[in-house]
Design an enzyme around this catalytic site. Structure first.
Site, PDB file in Angstrom:
ATOM      1  N   SER A  16       0.850  -1.189   0.000  1.00  0.00           N
ATOM      2  CA  SER A  16       0.000   0.000   0.000  1.00  0.00           C
ATOM      3  C   SER A  16       0.884   1.238   0.000  1.00  0.00           C
ATOM      4  CB  SER A  16      -0.901   0.006   1.239  1.00  0.00           C
ATOM      5  OG  SER A  16      -1.505   1.280   1.341  1.00  0.00           O
ATOM      6  N   HIS A  41      -1.397  -1.261  -4.199  1.00  0.00           N
ATOM      7  CA  HIS A  41      -2.661  -0.869  -3.574  1.00  0.00           C
ATOM      8  C   HIS A  41      -2.673   0.649  -3.388  1.00  0.00           C
ATOM      9  CE1 HIS A  41      -6.169  -1.757  -1.001  1.00  0.00           C
ATOM     10  NE2 HIS A  41      -5.714  -0.803  -0.200  1.00  0.00           N
ATOM     11  N   ASP A  43      -4.843   3.848  -1.954  1.00  0.00           N
ATOM     12  CA  ASP A  43      -5.933   4.222  -1.052  1.00  0.00           C
ATOM     13  C   ASP A  43      -6.459   5.609  -1.378  1.00  0.00           C
ATOM     14  OD1 ASP A  43      -6.141   1.958   0.761  1.00  0.00           O
ATOM     15  OD2 ASP A  43      -4.109   2.479   1.379  1.00  0.00           O
ATOM     16  N   MET A  45      -9.118   8.438  -0.385  1.00  0.00           N
ATOM     17  CA  MET A  45      -9.974   8.840   0.750  1.00  0.00           C
ATOM     18  C   MET A  45     -10.532  10.233   0.506  1.00  0.00           C
ATOM     19  SD  MET A  45      -7.643   7.488   3.904  1.00  0.00           S
ATOM     20  CE  MET A  45      -6.686   5.982   3.796  1.00  0.00           C
ATOM     21  N   HIS A  74      -8.468   1.300  -4.025  1.00  0.00           N
ATOM     22  CA  HIS A  74      -9.376   1.094  -2.888  1.00  0.00           C
ATOM     23  C   HIS A  74     -10.055   2.427  -2.575  1.00  0.00           C
ATOM     24  CE1 HIS A  74      -9.641   0.153   1.742  1.00  0.00           C
ATOM     25  NE2 HIS A  74     -10.835   0.233   1.179  1.00  0.00           N
ATOM     26  N   MET A  76     -12.250   4.774  -0.574  1.00  0.00           N
ATOM     27  CA  MET A  76     -12.905   5.020   0.719  1.00  0.00           C
ATOM     28  C   MET A  76     -13.606   6.368   0.576  1.00  0.00           C
ATOM     29  SD  MET A  76      -9.809   3.544   3.013  1.00  0.00           S
ATOM     30  CE  MET A  76      -8.741   3.587   1.596  1.00  0.00           C
ATOM     31  N   MET A 145     -11.656  -5.301   5.804  1.00  0.00           N
ATOM     32  CA  MET A 145     -10.728  -4.385   6.471  1.00  0.00           C
ATOM     33  C   MET A 145     -10.327  -4.975   7.817  1.00  0.00           C
ATOM     34  SD  MET A 145     -10.161  -1.924   4.418  1.00  0.00           S
ATOM     35  CE  MET A 145      -9.107  -1.021   5.566  1.00  0.00           C
ATOM     36  N   ASP A 204      -6.664  -6.032   4.617  1.00  0.00           N
ATOM     37  CA  ASP A 204      -5.994  -4.737   4.508  1.00  0.00           C
ATOM     38  C   ASP A 204      -5.971  -4.036   5.862  1.00  0.00           C
ATOM     39  OD1 ASP A 204      -5.069  -2.239   3.745  1.00  0.00           O
ATOM     40  OD2 ASP A 204      -6.854  -1.692   2.600  1.00  0.00           O
TER      41      ASP A 204
HETATM   42  C1  DX5 Z   1      -6.314   1.978   5.603  1.00  0.00           C
HETATM   43  C2  DX5 Z   1      -5.836   1.593   4.210  1.00  0.00           C
HETATM   44  C3  DX5 Z   1      -4.742   0.594   4.158  1.00  0.00           C
HETATM   45  C4  DX5 Z   1      -3.446   1.036   4.777  1.00  0.00           C
HETATM   46  C5  DX5 Z   1      -2.698  -0.156   5.230  1.00  0.00           C
HETATM   47  O1  DX5 Z   1      -7.457   2.723   5.490  1.00  0.00           O
HETATM   48  O2  DX5 Z   1      -6.928   1.052   3.474  1.00  0.00           O
HETATM   49  O3  DX5 Z   1      -4.495   0.191   2.807  1.00  0.00           O
HETATM   50  O4  DX5 Z   1      -2.635   1.745   3.888  1.00  0.00           O
HETATM   51  O5  DX5 Z   1      -1.540   0.291   5.850  1.00  0.00           O
HETATM   52  P1  DX5 Z   1      -0.859  -0.514   7.039  1.00  0.00           P
HETATM   53  O6  DX5 Z   1      -0.360  -1.803   6.441  1.00  0.00           O
HETATM   54  O7  DX5 Z   1       0.216   0.386   7.477  1.00  0.00           O
HETATM   55  O8  DX5 Z   1      -1.908  -0.763   8.070  1.00  0.00           O
HETATM   56 ZN    ZN Z   2      -6.546   0.075   1.512  1.00  0.00          ZN
END
Ligand code: DX5
Ligand code: ZN
Length: 252
Positions: A16, A41, A43, A45, A74, A76, A145, A204
């Site tokens: 990620s 990956h 993220d 947001m 991903h 969010m 999650m 994740d």
């Molecule tokens: C959290 C994200 C994850 C995050 C994971 O909302 O969806 O992808 O980056 O990071 P680590 O492995 O540091 O928990």
């Molecule tokens: Zn994620």
């Protein structure tokens, strides 16, 4: 049950980039590729669905220009449907959105697939999985999650592992394979077809070389890891160790 043949290539490691250096995202994407990642990956947001803001389609497009890795986006964000086209144009190979973020779950899954990329459905740690059987044949991956979404660097919530096991058990019971395809119970019907791989279950949040085995034992096969890979002294070694720990537990 997963056969020996199916185990080959079953575990996928997805760094990620949230834990990478945002001042050098192109290099950070390449770093994951050179270190042997299976996918990257990303993220996304929106500051509403989760209390944090990260990247949008323009940055995804820039990362896409920097790497040949499969891009696992991903979302969010609320109203994921409205942003599908822009992330597809940016180079997403998979788009996963949250069940909690929209009323239009089936329409959103189906539109992502219509764009010829993979569709994923994500569940927060506290969300009920009672609707799971309804969606398994409409998506390519279920993301469970293992932390409350929004931030990297949190600790894995162990109770989610029971949920992983529940989803894997439902897939086995309904004979749901990769891509949500149902195998008929009569083997002679599909004896001439190539074996279809198991359904993808992704985890994740908070995953590292020590706890990955619990995730895989529960039935997960796509492992997202930010901190434990991007903040390791050598990402190649960190990926190798994560993969070995995951595959070893799978053999037991
Ligand atoms: C959290 C994200 C994850 C995050 C994971 O909302 O969806 O992808 O980056 O990071 P680590 O492995 O540091 O928990
Ligand atoms: Zn994620």
């Amino acid at each position: 049950m997963v056969t020996d043949m199916e185990k080959h290539g079953f575990i996928k490691i997805a760094p990620s980039i949230l834990a990478g250096d945002f001042g050098h995202l192109a290099q950070e994407a390449k770093r994951a590729e050179d270190a042997g990642a299976d996918s990257l990956h990303l993220d996304v947001m929106d500051g509403h669905f989760v209390p944090n803001l990260t990247i949008g389609p323009q940055i995804v497009a820039a990362i896409n220009r920097a790497t040949d890795l499969f891009l696992d986006v991903h979302l969010m964000i609320y109203r994921p449907f409205d942003y599908i086209e822009r992330f597809v144009e940016a180079g997403a190979d998979n788009i996963t959105f949250h069940l909690e973020a929209t009323e239009d779950v089936e329409e959103t899954l189906s539109y992502i697939r219509k764009c010829n990329i993979r569709a994923g459905l994500a569940f927060n740690p506290k969300t009920s999985l009672s609707m799971i059987p309804r969606y398994l044949n409409k998506c390519d991956v279920i993301l469970l999650m293992t932390v409350d979404p929004g931030f990297g660097g949190q600790s894995l919530i162990k109770s989610v592992l029971d949920k992983v096991k529940f989803v894997r058990d439902v897939c086995d019971q309904l004979n749901i394979r990769a891509g949500g395809i149902t195998m008929k119970s009569n083997p002679s019907l599909h004896s001439a077809l190539p074996p279809i791989e198991p359904f993808d279950i992704q985890v994740d949040g908070g995953i590292n070389q020590k706890n990955v085995r619990f995730c895989v034992e529960a039935g997960a096969n796509i492992i997202v890891a930010g901190t434990s890979l991007y903040r390791a002294p050598d990402m190649r070694i960190a990926i190798q160790e994560l993969r070995e720990a995951a595959e070893k537990s799978h053999d037991n």
